[in-house]
Design an enzyme around this catalytic site. Structure first.
Site, PDB file in Angstrom:
ATOM      1  N   HIS A  17      26.075  50.794  93.427  1.00  0.00           N
ATOM      2  CA  HIS A  17      26.749  51.192  94.595  1.00  0.00           C
ATOM      3  C   HIS A  17      27.724  49.931  95.042  1.00  0.00           C
ATOM      4  CE1 HIS A  17      23.235  53.984  95.426  1.00  0.00           C
ATOM      5  NE2 HIS A  17      24.301  54.662  95.077  1.00  0.00           N
ATOM      6  N   LYS A  41      17.719  66.470  98.554  1.00  0.00           N
ATOM      7  CA  LYS A  41      16.821  65.339  98.167  1.00  0.00           C
ATOM      8  C   LYS A  41      15.824  65.252  99.501  1.00  0.00           C
ATOM      9  CE  LYS A  41      20.343  62.778  95.684  1.00  0.00           C
ATOM     10  NZ  LYS A  41      21.246  61.654  95.418  1.00  0.00           N
ATOM     11  N   ARG A  91      29.813  57.369  86.645  1.00  0.00           N
ATOM     12  CA  ARG A  91      29.092  56.911  85.341  1.00  0.00           C
ATOM     13  C   ARG A  91      29.153  57.392  84.130  1.00  0.00           C
ATOM     14  NH1 ARG A  91      23.886  56.960  89.444  1.00  0.00           N
ATOM     15  NH2 ARG A  91      25.241  58.576  89.994  1.00  0.00           N
ATOM     16  N   SER A 129      19.795  55.005  91.914  1.00  0.00           N
ATOM     17  CA  SER A 129      18.713  54.984  92.909  1.00  0.00           C
ATOM     18  C   SER A 129      17.414  55.405  92.206  1.00  0.00           C
ATOM     19  CB  SER A 129      18.962  55.487  94.183  1.00  0.00           C
ATOM     20  OG  SER A 129      20.245  55.009  94.685  1.00  0.00           O
TER      21      SER A 129
END
Ligand code: ADP
Length: 166
Positions: A17, A41, A91, A129
């Site tokens: 990040h 989440k 990514r 994360s």
């Protein structure tokens, strides 16, 4: 003034990040890191307040970065910053599929809102994360994965988790 909005859960912020945020500070006049309270989440490791506090500490080195949070829609949140651009890190191909869909949804709500993508730095393409949370819970060393300023805080939280789940 050109503003970049870097949205995410940041549960917790990683060096991946931070790499995107740092690159944004060179391209944009102002960068707003927005911690999104994501309803999908459901069991975060850190509360929103803790995440805001950790991100603030980590980005304090950049004079043109501010930290905020939102429990609403990103496309609505962005309206307050005229001409702001959302910047996301990519990514892998799986990120692309998801982000492409999100951009279409955002444009439906706020047609002015543009999203730009920065490709992840090679050394962070594997980093998320969730990888950090998993490694922390098993007591792994987080050096090179998260900013040094928040490493011990994550380790303490992971220890509490082990105590409660072990
Ligand atoms: P995560 O997917 O790690 O849970 P977030 O939901 O907080 O992260 O993601 C916020 C933004 O940061 C997304 O645009 C995501 O693609 C980007 N991002 C996350 N990890 C990395 C990384 N290692 N390199 C580049 N961008 C990343």
């Amino acid at each position: 003034m050109r503003t970049a909005i870097c949205p995410g859960s940041f549960d917790p912020i990683t060096l991946g990040h931070l790499n995107i945020i740092r690159r944004c500070t060179k391209i944009f006049d102002r960068v707003v890191v927005c911690i999104m309270v994501n309803s999908t989440k459901t069991s975060p490791m850190f509360s929103v307040e803790e995440r805001v506090d950790m991100v603030k500490r980590v980005v304090s080195r950049f004079p043109n970065v501010t930290v905020d949070f939102s429990d609403g829609l990103l496309a609505e949140y962005a309206r307050q910053f005229e001409g702001a651009v959302v910047v996301k890190g990519l990514r892998a191909a799986s990120d692309f599929e998801y982000e492409f869909q999100m951009d279409l949804i955002n444009k439906n709500i706020n047609p002015q809102l543009e999203t730009m993508f920065l490709t992840a730095s090679g050394k962070y393409t594997f980093l998320s994360s969730s990888v950090v949370r998993e490694m922390a819970r098993y007591g792994a060393d987080l050096t090179g994965l998260v900013p040094e300023e928040i490493k011990s805080e994550i380790e303490i939280k992971a220890k509490q988790w082990r105590r409660n789940n072990g």
